[in-house]
Design an enzyme around this catalytic site. Structure first.
Site, PDB file in Angstrom:
ATOM      1  N   SER A 137       0.832  -1.210   0.000  1.00 20.53           N
ATOM      2  CA  SER A 137       0.000   0.000   0.000  1.00 20.53           C
ATOM      3  C   SER A 137       0.865   1.258   0.000  1.00 20.53           C
ATOM      4  CB  SER A 137      -0.906   0.024   1.236  1.00 20.53           C
ATOM      5  OG  SER A 137      -1.740  -1.101   1.287  1.00 20.53           O
TER       6      SER A 137
HETATM    7  N1  SAH Z   1      -0.903  -4.829   4.113  1.00 17.14           N
HETATM    8  C1  SAH Z   1      -0.242  -5.095   2.857  1.00 17.14           C
HETATM    9  C2  SAH Z   1      -1.110  -4.711   1.673  1.00 17.14           C
HETATM   10  C3  SAH Z   1      -1.159  -5.788   0.676  1.00 17.14           C
HETATM   11  S1  SAH Z   1      -2.415  -5.669  -0.553  1.00 17.14           S
HETATM   12  C4  SAH Z   1       1.120  -4.419   2.800  1.00 17.14           C
HETATM   13  O1  SAH Z   1       1.443  -3.616   3.672  1.00 17.14           O
HETATM   14  O2  SAH Z   1       1.900  -4.742   1.893  1.00 17.14           O
HETATM   15  C5  SAH Z   1      -3.711  -6.657   0.131  1.00 17.14           C
HETATM   16  C6  SAH Z   1      -3.390  -8.086   0.466  1.00 17.14           C
HETATM   17  O3  SAH Z   1      -4.602  -8.719   0.883  1.00 17.14           O
HETATM   18  C7  SAH Z   1      -2.855  -8.935  -0.692  1.00 17.14           C
HETATM   19  O4  SAH Z   1      -1.615  -9.482  -0.335  1.00 17.14           O
HETATM   20  C8  SAH Z   1      -3.923 -10.008  -0.884  1.00 17.14           C
HETATM   21  O5  SAH Z   1      -3.393 -11.281  -1.284  1.00 17.14           O
HETATM   22  C9  SAH Z   1      -4.546 -10.072   0.495  1.00 17.14           C
HETATM   23  N2  SAH Z   1      -5.895 -10.629   0.568  1.00 17.14           N
HETATM   24  C10 SAH Z   1      -6.948 -10.413  -0.262  1.00 17.14           C
HETATM   25  N3  SAH Z   1      -8.030 -11.105   0.162  1.00 17.14           N
HETATM   26  C11 SAH Z   1      -7.653 -11.767   1.282  1.00 17.14           C
HETATM   27  C12 SAH Z   1      -8.320 -12.673   2.180  1.00 17.14           C
HETATM   28  N4  SAH Z   1      -9.595 -13.025   2.013  1.00 17.14           N
HETATM   29  N5  SAH Z   1      -7.609 -13.175   3.213  1.00 17.14           N
HETATM   30  C13 SAH Z   1      -6.314 -12.829   3.416  1.00 17.14           C
HETATM   31  N6  SAH Z   1      -5.630 -12.004   2.598  1.00 17.14           N
HETATM   32  C14 SAH Z   1      -6.280 -11.468   1.544  1.00 17.14           C
END
Ligand code: SAH
Length: 216
Positions: A66
Site C-alpha cells: 500500500s
Molecule cells: N498490508 C499489505 C497490503 C497488501 S495488498 C502491505 O502492507 O503490503 C492486500 C493483500 O490482501 C494482498 O496481499 C492479498 O493477497 C490479500 N488478501 C486479499 N483477500 C484476502 C483474504 N480473504 N484473506 C487474506 N488475505 C487477503
C-alpha cells in the site's frame, strides 16, 4: 534478503514521513513508527526510489504494497495502543504489519497467497518482530484468537464481513475499505455494545480486492 539500512535510507525515510505529515497525518506514534521501519526491506532491492516515494508498488502475485500515506491513514484511524490485540487481513509485503508491530501491538495477520505469507513471515521474524502469521482466508477472521481490539483490512471489500464484526471486542475499532474495483470508501466500524456498531466514512481509496478463499 539484503537488509542494509544506511544513512541514505534514513534520510529518504525522513523526507517521506514529512510528506505524509504534510498530507494530513497528525498521529506522532504512527509517524515515528514510519520513521523507524525500513520500507525498502519490503520491496525488491532495486526499487529504492519507489520505496521512499509515496506510492503503492507491485509485490508479486498481482498484489501491491500500500501507499505509505494510506498505511498511515488506516493506522491513525485504528487508534491502537501498546499491547492491543490487532488482526490484520492481507499481510501482503508485511509493511503495514511492521508499522503496527513497531507501535507495540500484539499482531495476528492473515494472507491468502502462500508465497506472500511465507516471505512476509520470514522477513518480519528476521527483523525481530513476533507476529502470529496465518496462511488462510482472512474473510473469516481468526475466531480462535478473538476478540480483537482492532481489525485492519488492507484489501477492498465488497461488503463488511459479518464474521469480522463478531470478532471485534466491545470498544474495538475496525478499519476496512468498502467498495468495488472502481474504488472504496474507508470505513470505520466502532463496536459500541455486543449488538451495536457505529459506522463512519473517511474518504476514497483504491485497494486490490479482498477475495474469498485461499490461493496457492
Ligand atoms: N498490508 C499489505 C497490503 C497488501 S495488498 C502491505 O502492507 O503490503 C492486500 C493483500 O490482501 C494482498 O496481499 C492479498 O493477497 C490479500 N488478501 C486479499 N483477500 C484476502 C483474504 N480473504 N484473506 C487474506 N488475505 C487477503
Amino acid at each position: 534478503m539484503i537488509q542494509n539500512d544506511t544513512f541514505r535510507h534514513k534520510g529518504l525515510r525522513k523526507k517521506l514521513v514529512e510528506e505524509v505529515r504534510s498530507k494530513g497525518i497528525t498521529d506522532n506514534a504512527v509517524l515515528e513508527a514510519m520513521l523507524q521501519v525500513p520500507r525498502h526491506f519490503f520491496m525488491d532491492s532495486g526499487f529504492l526510489n519507489f520505496a521512499y516515494s509515496d506510492q503503492a508498488f507491485p509485490i508479486g502475485c498481482g498484489q501491491t504494497i500500500s501507499q505509505p500515506y494510506t498505511v498511515a491513514f488506516q493506522t491513525q484511524l485504528l487508534q491502537v495502543s501498546k499491547m492491543d490485540k490487532v488482526l490484520e487481513v492481507g499481510t501482503g509485503s508485511g509493511y503495514q504489519a511492521a508499522i503496527l508491530l513497531q507501535m507495540g501491538v500484539r499482531l495476528y495477520t492473515v494472507e491468502r497467497h502462500r508465497g506472500l505469507f511465507l516471505n512476509s513471515k520470514a522477513l518480519l521474524e528476521s527483523m525481530g518482530y513476533h507476529p502470529v502469521c496465518v496462511y488462510g482466508d482472512g474473510y473469516k477472521g481468526l475466531p480462535g484468537y478473538a476478540p480483537f481490539d482492532g481489525i485492519l483490512v488492507t484489501a477492498g471489500a465488497s461488503e463488511i464481513p459479518e464474521k469480522l464484526i463478531d470478532q471485534l471486542a466491545v470498544g474495538g475499532r475496525m478499519v476496512i475499505p468498502v467498495g468495488d474495483d472502481n474504488g472504496q470508501v474507508m470505513t470505520l466500524i466502532e463496536k459500541i455494545s455486543p449488538t451495536e456498531v457505529k459506522t463512519t466514512n473517511h474518504g476514497n481509496f483504491m485497494f486490490v480486492p479482498l477475495l474469498k478463499g485461499k490461493n496457492g
